[in-house]
Design a protein around this motif. Sequence first.
Motif, mmCIF file in Angstrom:
data_model
loop_
_atom_site.group_PDB
_atom_site.id
_atom_site.type_symbol
_atom_site.label_atom_id
_atom_site.label_comp_id
_atom_site.label_asym_id
_atom_site.label_seq_id
_atom_site.Cartn_x
_atom_site.Cartn_y
_atom_site.Cartn_z
ATOM 1 N N ALA A 23 0.823 -1.215 0.000
ATOM 2 C CA ALA A 23 0.000 0.000 0.000
ATOM 3 C C ALA A 23 0.857 1.265 0.000
ATOM 4 O O ALA A 23 0.582 2.209 -0.755
ATOM 5 C CB ALA A 23 -0.944 0.000 1.196
ATOM 6 N N LEU A 24 1.909 1.307 0.822
ATOM 7 C CA LEU A 24 2.800 2.478 0.835
ATOM 8 C C LEU A 24 3.586 2.597 -0.460
ATOM 9 O O LEU A 24 3.833 3.695 -0.953
ATOM 10 C CB LEU A 24 3.752 2.412 2.031
ATOM 11 C CG LEU A 24 3.135 2.717 3.385
ATOM 12 C CD1 LEU A 24 4.149 2.475 4.500
ATOM 13 C CD2 LEU A 24 2.622 4.138 3.431
ATOM 14 N N GLU A 86 -11.117 5.290 -8.533
ATOM 15 C CA GLU A 86 -12.554 5.426 -8.334
ATOM 16 C C GLU A 86 -13.001 6.882 -8.331
ATOM 17 O O GLU A 86 -14.101 7.196 -8.762
ATOM 18 C CB GLU A 86 -12.950 4.747 -7.027
ATOM 19 C CG GLU A 86 -12.651 3.254 -7.044
ATOM 20 C CD GLU A 86 -12.784 2.592 -5.694
ATOM 21 O OE1 GLU A 86 -13.081 3.276 -4.695
ATOM 22 O OE2 GLU A 86 -12.572 1.373 -5.640
ATOM 23 N N LEU A 87 -12.155 7.773 -7.809
ATOM 24 C CA LEU A 87 -12.536 9.181 -7.694
ATOM 25 C C LEU A 87 -11.289 10.046 -7.651
ATOM 26 O O LEU A 87 -10.311 9.701 -6.984
ATOM 27 C CB LEU A 87 -13.342 9.389 -6.408
ATOM 28 C CG LEU A 87 -13.789 10.812 -6.083
ATOM 29 C CD1 LEU A 87 -14.872 11.253 -7.056
ATOM 30 C CD2 LEU A 87 -14.299 10.895 -4.657
ATOM 31 N N ASN A 100 -7.145 14.766 -4.150
ATOM 32 C CA ASN A 100 -7.700 13.681 -3.355
ATOM 33 C C ASN A 100 -8.046 12.539 -4.310
ATOM 34 O O ASN A 100 -8.788 12.738 -5.271
ATOM 35 C CB ASN A 100 -8.942 14.148 -2.600
ATOM 36 C CG ASN A 100 -9.397 13.162 -1.572
ATOM 37 O OD1 ASN A 100 -8.585 12.562 -0.873
ATOM 38 N ND2 ASN A 100 -10.695 12.976 -1.485
ATOM 39 N N ILE A 101 -7.489 11.359 -4.043
ATOM 40 C CA ILE A 101 -7.697 10.216 -4.925
ATOM 41 C C ILE A 101 -8.235 9.048 -4.114
ATOM 42 O O ILE A 101 -7.684 8.694 -3.079
ATOM 43 C CB ILE A 101 -6.377 9.795 -5.615
ATOM 44 C CG1 ILE A 101 -5.835 10.963 -6.431
ATOM 45 C CG2 ILE A 101 -6.608 8.571 -6.503
ATOM 46 C CD1 ILE A 101 -4.466 10.725 -6.989
ATOM 47 N N GLN A 102 -9.307 8.481 -4.601
ATOM 48 C CA GLN A 102 -9.866 7.264 -4.014
ATOM 49 C C GLN A 102 -9.611 6.151 -5.021
ATOM 50 O O GLN A 102 -9.933 6.286 -6.201
ATOM 51 C CB GLN A 102 -11.354 7.436 -3.763
ATOM 52 C CG GLN A 102 -11.991 6.261 -3.069
ATOM 53 C CD GLN A 102 -13.446 6.550 -2.739
ATOM 54 O OE1 GLN A 102 -13.800 7.639 -2.312
ATOM 55 N NE2 GLN A 102 -14.283 5.560 -2.968
ATOM 56 N N TYR A 103 -9.008 5.047 -4.550
ATOM 57 C CA TYR A 103 -8.651 3.957 -5.449
ATOM 58 C C TYR A 103 -8.662 2.634 -4.693
ATOM 59 O O TYR A 103 -8.689 2.600 -3.468
ATOM 60 C CB TYR A 103 -7.257 4.190 -6.055
ATOM 61 C CG TYR A 103 -6.136 4.245 -5.048
ATOM 62 C CD1 TYR A 103 -5.392 3.111 -4.736
ATOM 63 C CD2 TYR A 103 -5.815 5.434 -4.392
ATOM 64 C CE1 TYR A 103 -4.364 3.159 -3.810
ATOM 65 C CE2 TYR A 103 -4.796 5.489 -3.467
ATOM 66 C CZ TYR A 103 -4.074 4.349 -3.183
ATOM 67 O OH TYR A 103 -3.059 4.405 -2.256
ATOM 68 N N SER A 104 -8.631 1.560 -5.446
ATOM 69 C CA SER A 104 -8.492 0.235 -4.842
ATOM 70 C C SER A 104 -7.309 -0.465 -5.497
ATOM 71 O O SER A 104 -7.020 -0.258 -6.680
ATOM 72 C CB SER A 104 -9.769 -0.587 -4.996
ATOM 73 O OG SER A 104 -10.091 -0.772 -6.348
ATOM 74 N N TYR A 112 -8.480 2.709 -0.740
ATOM 75 C CA TYR A 112 -7.726 3.759 -0.063
ATOM 76 C C TYR A 112 -8.202 5.112 -0.551
ATOM 77 O O TYR A 112 -8.656 5.261 -1.682
ATOM 78 C CB TYR A 112 -6.214 3.631 -0.350
ATOM 79 C CG TYR A 112 -5.638 2.355 0.212
ATOM 80 C CD1 TYR A 112 -5.101 2.342 1.496
ATOM 81 C CD2 TYR A 112 -5.647 1.185 -0.519
ATOM 82 C CE1 TYR A 112 -4.585 1.178 2.026
ATOM 83 C CE2 TYR A 112 -5.130 0.020 0.009
ATOM 84 C CZ TYR A 112 -4.599 0.022 1.276
ATOM 85 O OH TYR A 112 -4.091 -1.137 1.807
ATOM 86 N N GLN A 113 -8.057 6.095 0.318
ATOM 87 C CA GLN A 113 -8.296 7.484 -0.041
ATOM 88 C C GLN A 113 -7.069 8.247 0.414
ATOM 89 O O GLN A 113 -6.739 8.263 1.614
ATOM 90 C CB GLN A 113 -9.553 8.017 0.620
ATOM 91 C CG GLN A 113 -9.876 9.424 0.166
ATOM 92 C CD GLN A 113 -11.282 9.824 0.551
ATOM 93 O OE1 GLN A 113 -12.142 8.994 0.760
ATOM 94 N NE2 GLN A 113 -11.511 11.115 0.615
#
Length: 121
Positions: A23-24, A86-87, A100-104, A112-113
């Motif tokens: 994730a990091l 996603e966003l 601001n990024i929302q993703y999987s 994660y956001q």
Amino acid sequence: MTQHVHFPLQFDGRGRTRDDDEALWIRGLIEQVLFTVPGERVMRPDFGSGLRELVFAPNSPELAATTQFLVQSALQQWMADLITVELVEIDVADSRLSVNIQYSIRRTGMRYQENFQQGGG
């Protein structure tokens, strides 16, 4: 086990290259895509998003929409095998740019956001 080298490059307490969890590591890759200027990397001249040039552009709804499209396109081009975007939300205030990024993460499905900032505050 796959190694994920920390960005920016650092050494750990043992003097070895610092590793990150997935994730990091992915967050660091996103940061590289966002804040690398196209042409900055010799062997990949089209890598990056050109986001940093927009910090001082006149703020407008059109600029925000263009920036959002630019960021989403760059992430899809360079990170599509690792994440699903996603966003994307852009906020420009004075000389501060906030993304601001929302993703999987595709491999795990974890969502994660994250917020990335450039410029003064």
